[in-house]
Design a protein around this motif. Structure first.
Motif, mmCIF file in Angstrom:
data_model
loop_
_atom_site.group_PDB
_atom_site.id
_atom_site.type_symbol
_atom_site.label_atom_id
_atom_site.label_comp_id
_atom_site.label_asym_id
_atom_site.label_seq_id
_atom_site.Cartn_x
_atom_site.Cartn_y
_atom_site.Cartn_z
ATOM 1 N N GLN A 124 74.022 59.934 -7.513
ATOM 2 C CA GLN A 124 73.635 60.080 -5.816
ATOM 3 C C GLN A 124 72.714 60.401 -5.423
ATOM 4 O O GLN A 124 72.906 59.874 -4.040
ATOM 5 C CB GLN A 124 75.159 60.852 -5.365
ATOM 6 N N GLN B 172 80.177 60.477 3.723
ATOM 7 C CA GLN B 172 80.914 60.022 2.832
ATOM 8 C C GLN B 172 80.024 60.590 1.727
ATOM 9 O O GLN B 172 80.819 61.273 1.326
ATOM 10 C CB GLN B 172 80.285 58.540 3.162
ATOM 11 N N ASP B 173 78.731 61.070 1.662
ATOM 12 C CA ASP B 173 77.982 61.876 0.710
ATOM 13 C C ASP B 173 78.944 63.030 0.693
ATOM 14 O O ASP B 173 79.512 63.588 -0.657
ATOM 15 C CB ASP B 173 76.580 62.570 1.101
ATOM 16 N N LEU C 23 81.836 63.092 -1.863
ATOM 17 C CA LEU C 23 81.792 62.376 -2.574
ATOM 18 C C LEU C 23 81.729 64.095 -3.682
ATOM 19 O O LEU C 23 82.450 64.180 -4.395
ATOM 20 C CB LEU C 23 80.726 61.354 -2.855
ATOM 21 N N ILE C 24 80.961 64.845 -2.832
ATOM 22 C CA ILE C 24 80.631 66.305 -3.333
ATOM 23 C C ILE C 24 82.015 66.710 -3.643
ATOM 24 O O ILE C 24 82.324 67.364 -4.324
ATOM 25 C CB ILE C 24 79.488 66.767 -2.552
ATOM 26 N N SER D 241 77.387 58.365 7.088
ATOM 27 C CA SER D 241 76.688 58.288 5.600
ATOM 28 C C SER D 241 76.306 60.152 5.134
ATOM 29 O O SER D 241 77.333 60.509 4.294
ATOM 30 C CB SER D 241 75.303 58.141 5.442
ATOM 31 N N ALA E 27 69.396 57.731 -5.434
ATOM 32 C CA ALA E 27 70.047 57.374 -4.258
ATOM 33 C C ALA E 27 69.137 57.550 -2.378
ATOM 34 O O ALA E 27 68.717 56.321 -2.392
ATOM 35 C CB ALA E 27 71.247 56.057 -4.061
ATOM 36 N N PHE E 28 70.177 58.769 -2.452
ATOM 37 C CA PHE E 28 69.756 59.115 -1.366
ATOM 38 C C PHE E 28 68.157 59.392 -0.896
ATOM 39 O O PHE E 28 67.504 58.994 0.015
ATOM 40 C CB PHE E 28 70.720 60.805 -1.060
ATOM 41 N N GLU F 103 76.526 62.222 -12.153
ATOM 42 C CA GLU F 103 77.329 61.181 -11.250
ATOM 43 C C GLU F 103 76.470 61.513 -9.739
ATOM 44 O O GLU F 103 75.594 61.173 -9.187
ATOM 45 C CB GLU F 103 78.419 61.130 -10.975
ATOM 46 N N LEU F 104 76.627 63.188 -10.296
ATOM 47 C CA LEU F 104 75.646 64.036 -8.311
ATOM 48 C C LEU F 104 74.022 63.170 -8.963
ATOM 49 O O LEU F 104 73.742 62.596 -7.351
ATOM 50 C CB LEU F 104 75.724 64.981 -8.268
ATOM 51 N N PHE G 87 71.886 65.295 3.950
ATOM 52 C CA PHE G 87 72.779 64.263 4.268
ATOM 53 C C PHE G 87 72.778 63.978 5.702
ATOM 54 O O PHE G 87 72.887 63.245 5.541
ATOM 55 C CB PHE G 87 74.119 64.513 3.361
ATOM 56 N N ALA H 16 71.091 68.041 -8.359
ATOM 57 C CA ALA H 16 72.298 68.157 -9.357
ATOM 58 C C ALA H 16 72.846 69.370 -9.699
ATOM 59 O O ALA H 16 74.436 69.428 -9.943
ATOM 60 C CB ALA H 16 72.415 66.534 -10.053
#
Length: 138
Positions: free
Chosen positions: A75, A41-42, A45-46, A38, A78-79, A71-72, A31, A8
């Motif tokens: 993310q 989507q990732d 967000l970035i 997916s 979770a990834f 936040e990252l 990703f 991040a």
């Protein structure tokens, strides 16, 4: 979590640099381990996070960077929970970013009858700048 935090930090550090496109491409490859949908989507967000950073004023830039890192990190954590085998790739991505921010790299090819000046800081030429070609061996 540690790798997610490092990743991040690397992403946020690269967001406002000219090297962002290559960092984004590396993040996209990472990703894609989760599938194309997916990954999109990732990346959205970035991209949204980057827009927030770039649009922020200088006075709020530090606090925006802090929020984005948090936040990252969430993310990416979770990834990595879904794809633990991607941890090394994320670490490599972060190491790559660190390497590009440690200093400039210059490569010069086919540089005949001219000079190249590489400086890590200011160059003062008030006293003149003289260059003499190296003497050729006989």
């Amino acid at each position: 979590m540690q790798v997610a935090g490092v990743g991040a930090g690397a992403l946020v550090a690269e967001m406002a640099k000219s090297t962002w496109d290559s960092m984004r491409a590396a993040a996209a490859r990472l990703f894609r381990r989760g599938g194309e949908e997916s990954a999109q989507q990732d990346l959205r967000l970035i991209d949204t996070a980057r827009q927030r950073l770039v649009a922020s004023s200088e006075s709020e830039r530090g606090s925006v960077e802090d929020r984005l890192r948090t936040e990252l990190m969430i993310q990416l954590a979770a990834f990595l929970q879904k794809h633990p085998d991607a941890a090394q790739e994320l670490q490599d991505l972060a190491d790559q970013a660190k390497g590009t921010s440690d200093g400039a790299r210059t490569s010069v090819h086919h540089n005949t009858e001219s000079m190249v000046v590489v400086s890590g800081g200011d160059i003062n030429t008030s006293g003149g700048f003289h260059y003499r070609a190296p003497e050729q061996s006989r």
